[in-house]
Each structure stands twice: as C-alpha cells, then as structure tokens.
Design a protein around this motif. Structure first.
Motif, PDB file in Angstrom:
ATOM      1  N   PRO A   8       0.966  -1.441  -0.064  1.00 46.14           N
ATOM      2  CA  PRO A   8      -0.049   0.150   0.165  1.00 46.14           C
ATOM      3  C   PRO A   8       1.082   1.473  -0.016  1.00 46.14           C
ATOM      4  O   PRO A   8       2.007   1.109   0.574  1.00 46.14           O
ATOM      5  CB  PRO A   8      -0.980  -0.003   1.261  1.00 46.14           C
ATOM      6  CG  PRO A   8       0.091  -1.037   1.989  1.00 46.14           C
ATOM      7  CD  PRO A   8       0.563  -2.124   1.156  1.00 46.14           C
ATOM      8  N   ALA A   9       0.360   2.096  -0.581  1.00 53.72           N
ATOM      9  CA  ALA A   9       1.032   3.554  -0.846  1.00 53.72           C
ATOM     10  C   ALA A   9       1.077   4.169   0.693  1.00 53.72           C
ATOM     11  O   ALA A   9       0.235   3.952   1.622  1.00 53.72           O
ATOM     12  CB  ALA A   9       0.301   4.494  -1.777  1.00 53.72           C
ATOM     13  N   PRO A  10       2.070   4.833   0.887  1.00 50.85           N
ATOM     14  CA  PRO A  10       2.408   5.386   2.279  1.00 50.85           C
ATOM     15  C   PRO A  10       1.207   6.334   2.375  1.00 50.85           C
ATOM     16  O   PRO A  10       0.889   7.390   1.528  1.00 50.85           O
ATOM     17  CB  PRO A  10       3.806   6.206   2.367  1.00 50.85           C
ATOM     18  CG  PRO A  10       4.264   5.951   0.777  1.00 50.85           C
ATOM     19  CD  PRO A  10       3.341   4.990   0.257  1.00 50.85           C
ATOM     20  N   ALA A  11       0.419   6.641   3.746  1.00 48.16           N
ATOM     21  CA  ALA A  11      -0.365   7.722   3.952  1.00 48.16           C
ATOM     22  C   ALA A  11       0.131   9.063   3.832  1.00 48.16           C
ATOM     23  O   ALA A  11       1.347   9.167   4.628  1.00 48.16           O
ATOM     24  CB  ALA A  11      -0.898   7.317   5.326  1.00 48.16           C
ATOM     25  N   ARG A  12      -0.607   9.956   3.308  1.00 43.11           N
ATOM     26  CA  ARG A  12      -0.225  11.183   3.349  1.00 43.11           C
ATOM     27  C   ARG A  12      -0.577  12.163   4.380  1.00 43.11           C
ATOM     28  O   ARG A  12      -1.783  11.718   5.225  1.00 43.11           O
ATOM     29  CB  ARG A  12      -0.981  11.933   2.115  1.00 43.11           C
ATOM     30  CG  ARG A  12      -0.626  11.288   0.558  1.00 43.11           C
ATOM     31  CD  ARG A  12      -1.507  12.095  -0.391  1.00 43.11           C
ATOM     32  NE  ARG A  12      -1.167  13.375  -0.455  1.00 43.11           N
ATOM     33  CZ  ARG A  12      -1.937  14.297  -1.241  1.00 43.11           C
ATOM     34  NH1 ARG A  12      -3.002  13.939  -1.872  1.00 43.11           N
ATOM     35  NH2 ARG A  12      -1.567  15.585  -1.234  1.00 43.11           N
ATOM     36  N   PRO A  13       0.129  12.931   5.057  1.00 42.93           N
ATOM     37  CA  PRO A  13      -0.064  13.486   6.165  1.00 42.93           C
ATOM     38  C   PRO A  13      -1.381  14.373   6.057  1.00 42.93           C
ATOM     39  O   PRO A  13      -1.911  14.854   4.855  1.00 42.93           O
ATOM     40  CB  PRO A  13       1.085  14.675   6.136  1.00 42.93           C
ATOM     41  CG  PRO A  13       2.365  14.238   5.562  1.00 42.93           C
ATOM     42  CD  PRO A  13       1.467  12.907   4.204  1.00 42.93           C
ATOM     43  N   ALA A  18      -5.662  18.266   3.942  1.00 43.73           N
ATOM     44  CA  ALA A  18      -6.732  19.544   4.004  1.00 43.73           C
ATOM     45  C   ALA A  18      -6.167  21.063   3.395  1.00 43.73           C
ATOM     46  O   ALA A  18      -7.159  21.741   3.266  1.00 43.73           O
ATOM     47  CB  ALA A  18      -6.857  19.545   5.560  1.00 43.73           C
ATOM     48  N   LEU A  19      -5.001  20.988   2.990  1.00 46.53           N
ATOM     49  CA  LEU A  19      -4.371  22.226   2.772  1.00 46.53           C
ATOM     50  C   LEU A  19      -5.161  22.873   1.486  1.00 46.53           C
ATOM     51  O   LEU A  19      -5.592  24.139   1.319  1.00 46.53           O
ATOM     52  CB  LEU A  19      -3.099  21.976   2.244  1.00 46.53           C
ATOM     53  CG  LEU A  19      -2.447  23.555   1.973  1.00 46.53           C
ATOM     54  CD1 LEU A  19      -2.483  24.527   3.062  1.00 46.53           C
ATOM     55  CD2 LEU A  19      -0.915  23.168   1.603  1.00 46.53           C
ATOM     56  N   PRO A  20      -5.586  22.068   0.365  1.00 41.07           N
ATOM     57  CA  PRO A  20      -6.134  22.679  -0.696  1.00 41.07           C
ATOM     58  C   PRO A  20      -7.786  23.150  -0.263  1.00 41.07           C
ATOM     59  O   PRO A  20      -8.061  24.241  -0.882  1.00 41.07           O
ATOM     60  CB  PRO A  20      -6.590  21.371  -1.653  1.00 41.07           C
ATOM     61  CG  PRO A  20      -5.598  20.231  -1.141  1.00 41.07           C
ATOM     62  CD  PRO A  20      -5.209  20.630   0.212  1.00 41.07           C
ATOM     63  N   LEU A  23      -7.190  26.403   1.506  1.00 37.01           N
ATOM     64  CA  LEU A  23      -7.132  27.604   0.816  1.00 37.01           C
ATOM     65  C   LEU A  23      -8.333  28.104   0.073  1.00 37.01           C
ATOM     66  O   LEU A  23      -8.508  29.364  -0.269  1.00 37.01           O
ATOM     67  CB  LEU A  23      -6.069  27.088  -0.560  1.00 37.01           C
ATOM     68  CG  LEU A  23      -4.532  26.798   0.184  1.00 37.01           C
ATOM     69  CD1 LEU A  23      -3.636  26.222  -0.714  1.00 37.01           C
ATOM     70  CD2 LEU A  23      -4.064  28.211   0.740  1.00 37.01           C
ATOM     71  N   MET A  24      -9.237  26.938  -0.292  1.00 38.84           N
ATOM     72  CA  MET A  24     -10.326  27.459  -0.957  1.00 38.84           C
ATOM     73  C   MET A  24     -11.411  28.056  -0.077  1.00 38.84           C
ATOM     74  O   MET A  24     -11.825  29.577  -0.610  1.00 38.84           O
ATOM     75  CB  MET A  24     -11.055  26.165  -1.371  1.00 38.84           C
ATOM     76  CG  MET A  24     -10.562  25.403  -2.619  1.00 38.84           C
ATOM     77  SD  MET A  24     -11.384  23.935  -3.000  1.00 38.84           S
ATOM     78  CE  MET A  24     -13.028  24.459  -3.384  1.00 38.84           C
ATOM     79  N   LEU A  25     -11.339  27.922   1.361  1.00 41.31           N
ATOM     80  CA  LEU A  25     -12.098  28.774   2.316  1.00 41.31           C
ATOM     81  C   LEU A  25     -11.361  30.086   2.602  1.00 41.31           C
ATOM     82  O   LEU A  25     -12.203  31.061   2.698  1.00 41.31           O
ATOM     83  CB  LEU A  25     -12.206  27.769   3.452  1.00 41.31           C
ATOM     84  CG  LEU A  25     -13.032  26.504   3.498  1.00 41.31           C
ATOM     85  CD1 LEU A  25     -12.968  26.003   4.915  1.00 41.31           C
ATOM     86  CD2 LEU A  25     -14.306  26.927   3.508  1.00 41.31           C
TER      87      LEU A  25
END
Length: 397
Positions: A8-13, A18-20, A23-25
C-alpha cells in the motif's frame, strides 16, 4: 518467476490533504470581505451633506389663531392626580393606592378648580399641577354628581392662576370649530381640534347622596369629534374665540379610547352649578317636604311615588299622602298590605315620569315659588282620583 507482493502507498499527512480545502475557504472569505466593502462603498457617500432647508412663508391665518388660542388658554388648564388612602391593619401605616388622573381648569383667582365629579369621586387625596409645573394639594369644595361637576380649591397665589374665559352654549351651531385642552393618558397640555357634531344630546349619570339616590340625565350635552381620551375628563372645550363652551366629560367607544364621539357638559349648566357649589358645597334645590321612592322600587309606575311626608312641610299642609304599610288579619293569619301614597305625575303642566324629571324640575325653581302639583291619589283603588294642588316651595332642609 516470483514477483513481490504489491505494498500500500504510504499515507499522506492530514495537513497536506486539508490544505487545498483551507486555501479554498480562505479565498472565499477574502472574496466575501472584498465584496462587502465594495457594496458598502456603493451604499455610503463620504461626501454626504445636510440638505438645504426650504424656506416657507408665513403661517396660515387659521394656524396662527389656533397657536394663539393654545398659548392664551393653556395656563388655565390643570392636571389633576388622585389616589386613595389605605391603612395597614396591623401597623396602621397609610399608603396611597389606585392612582388616577384627569383634567380641570382655573375658575377664578381664589383658587377654585372645576373638573368632573367622576374624576375625584373616589379620591382621598387630590393634587393639582398648574401649567408651570407647580403642584398643590387640593380640597373638595363641592360636588354635583347628577351633573358630573365638582369644584376643588388650591392655595396657590393669585398671580399663578389664570381663570378661563367663559362663553355661552345656547347659541352654538353644528359645524363650528372647537378645541379641547387636557391631559389624555397623563400627557399634559395636549391640544386636539374638531367641530361640534351635534347638540342637545343626553348622557346618563347617577346621584347617590344622603338626600337622594337617582339615575340622572344631563341635558343639552355637546357632541364633538375633537379627540377626547381618558384623562381629558374635566378639561375645557373651547370655541374659536378661546371661550369655555363645555366641560369634556365622556366618550362613546367600545374600546374605551377615542372613536370620534365625545361629549361635553354645556357651559350654561356649568356657569349655573359652579357658583352654587362654591357657596353651598352642593346643589340647593327647593323642596315641598317629601321623601320620594327611588325609581328602582317603582318600576311599573310612571311618576314619583311619595314615600314619606316631612312634618310641618308644604306637602303636609297641602294634605299630600305618604305610603303606608297596614296589617290585616285573616283568621289566624296576619298580612301586610301596602297602601300607596300620592303619585306625582306633573308639575306646572310639565310631565313628571320619574325621579330625574322631578329633581330637574325642582332645580329650575326657587324657594318661594308657588307650583301646581298634579297627583294621583288612592292609586290602584276603586276611588283613584287625579288632583291638582298649589304648593309653595321652601329651602331644602
């Protein structure tokens, strides 16, 4: 050939996920702030100035007359506050309860104040406020419940008192302008205007004194559409010359507030009754020396039934018969029979249908006058007869 199992691909932080969205908010918030500022700039003008005043010409003549009428008569109108005294049964401390208010006006520089009787009828304490806001304790000089008039007295110096101008009511016409000054709902020095809507109205009141108890009518009452509300009672109704033509006394309204119909006691009645109240504290009627029944005890009779006759009175001298209770025995039973006294049905050819008619007639006479009294004797008996007797009126006992 053996291949390695897929990992399995390593989990992203979490923050990177949440960053995108953050930024949208943030962009949305900044856009909203910018739009709000832009909108505000469209609504507000930093260069706004007061508009220039449009000059008007002189006041209309009728406005000038109304203003002058108020300036002249407002100092004559007073504000009356009333209350009742209640004592604590244990400490006997006195407390003023049930505050009320009404209007009145200055009658003379001796401190006499005229108002409605119903304004002060149940009061233990009355205070009068003059137009310049000084407050004075008032004493009751006289009352005329049957005319809904009363006179108070305050000990204010003469220079503080502005007596109202007196007019007359026998020449009033429907349609002429009228002005009411009073204290509706406690709002002192209030002016309302209107016209005379009708004349010669009647309003009912009651008179309950040690001498008589009767339902009375006040005749010749003025009807007006000038706004009269609770608190106006006792205040003056003025004509366009600023003269007193009536005393505001009642309204016709299902709600108890102004509905376009108000009533005022005519000044001709006021000018006749007030001096009597100042002189004697009550209306002085001449008398023939009888005690009449109240109407509620004689609902099926038209006239005034004599209950008793005073000794050495004109009625006794003329042979007027009182009502008597007689005991009649029937074997062992004893019955009480009522023998009616004389029934007054007219005086000086004026019909006397009830006690109000009789009292009104007496109020039109003076002691020393001789009247012709028509009575029915032996009422509801076989020997019933109608008799007319001359009697000379004497002062009330």
């Amino acid at each position: 050939m053996n291949y390695p199992s897929p990992q399995p691909a390593p989990a992203r932080p979490f923050l990177s996920q949440a960053l995108p969205y953050i930024l949208m908010l943030l962009v949305g918030y900044l856009a909203a702030v910018w739009y709000g500022q832009w909108k505000a700039n469209q609504l507000h003008d930093p260069d706004a100035e007061p508009r220039p005043v449009t000059q008007r010409g002189d006041l209309a003549e009728d406005e000038k007359s109304t203003i002058e009428l108020f300036r002249t008569n407002a100092p004559s109108v007073v504000y009356i506050r009333t209350s009742q005294i209640e004592f604590d049964r244990f400490s006997l401390d006195a407390t003023e309860m049930n505050p009320g208010h009404g209007s009145g006006f200055v009658w003379d520089r001796d401190g006499h104040i005229v108002t409605n009787d119903h304004v002060i009828a149940s009061a233990d304490v009355a205070r009068v406020s003059l137009s310049e806001q000084s407050v004075w304790d008032a004493k009751i000089v006289g009352r005329a419940p049957g005319k809904d008039l009363a006179v108070l007295k305050i000990m204010a110096p003469a220079e503080k008192l502005e007596p109202i101008m007196i007019g007359q009511s026998n020449d009033l016409v429907v349609g002429q302008k009228v002005f009411a000054i009073g204290n509706p709902f406690g709002l002192d020095q209030t002016l309302t205007t209107g016209v005379i809507s009708a004349l010669d109205r009647e309003i009912r009141t009651s008179e309950n004194t040690s001498a008589v108890a009767a339902i009375r009518t006040i005749d010749g009452v003025i009807q007006t559409d000038a706004a009269i509300n609770p608190g106006n009672s006792g205040g003056p109704l003025l004509d366009s010359a600023g003269r007193l033509i009536g005393v505001n006394t009642a309204i016709y309204s299902p709600s108890g507030a102004y509905a376009g119909i108000g009533f005022a006691i005519p000044v001709d009645t006021v000018n006749r009754i007030v001096p009597e109240l100042i002189r004697h504290g009550k209306i002085i009627r001449p008398s023939i020396g009888i005690v009449p029944f109240q109407d509620r005890f004689t609902p099926n009779l038209t006239g005034v039934l004599v209950r008793d006759v005073l000794p050495n009175s004109p009625a006794q001298q003329a042979g007027i018969q009182p009502t008597r209770s007689l005991l009649a025995s029937q074997g062992r039973r004893v019955r009480t029979l009522v023998r009616y006294g004389d029934l007054i049905v007219s005086a000086n050819d004026q019909p006397i249908d009830d006690l109000n008619d009789w009292l009104t007639f007496l109020e039109s006479q003076k002691a020393g006058n001789t009247i012709n009294l028509t009575i029915i004797r032996n009422l509801r008996r076989n020997d019933e007869e109608t008799i007319t007797l001359p009697l000379t009126l004497v002062p009330s006992p």
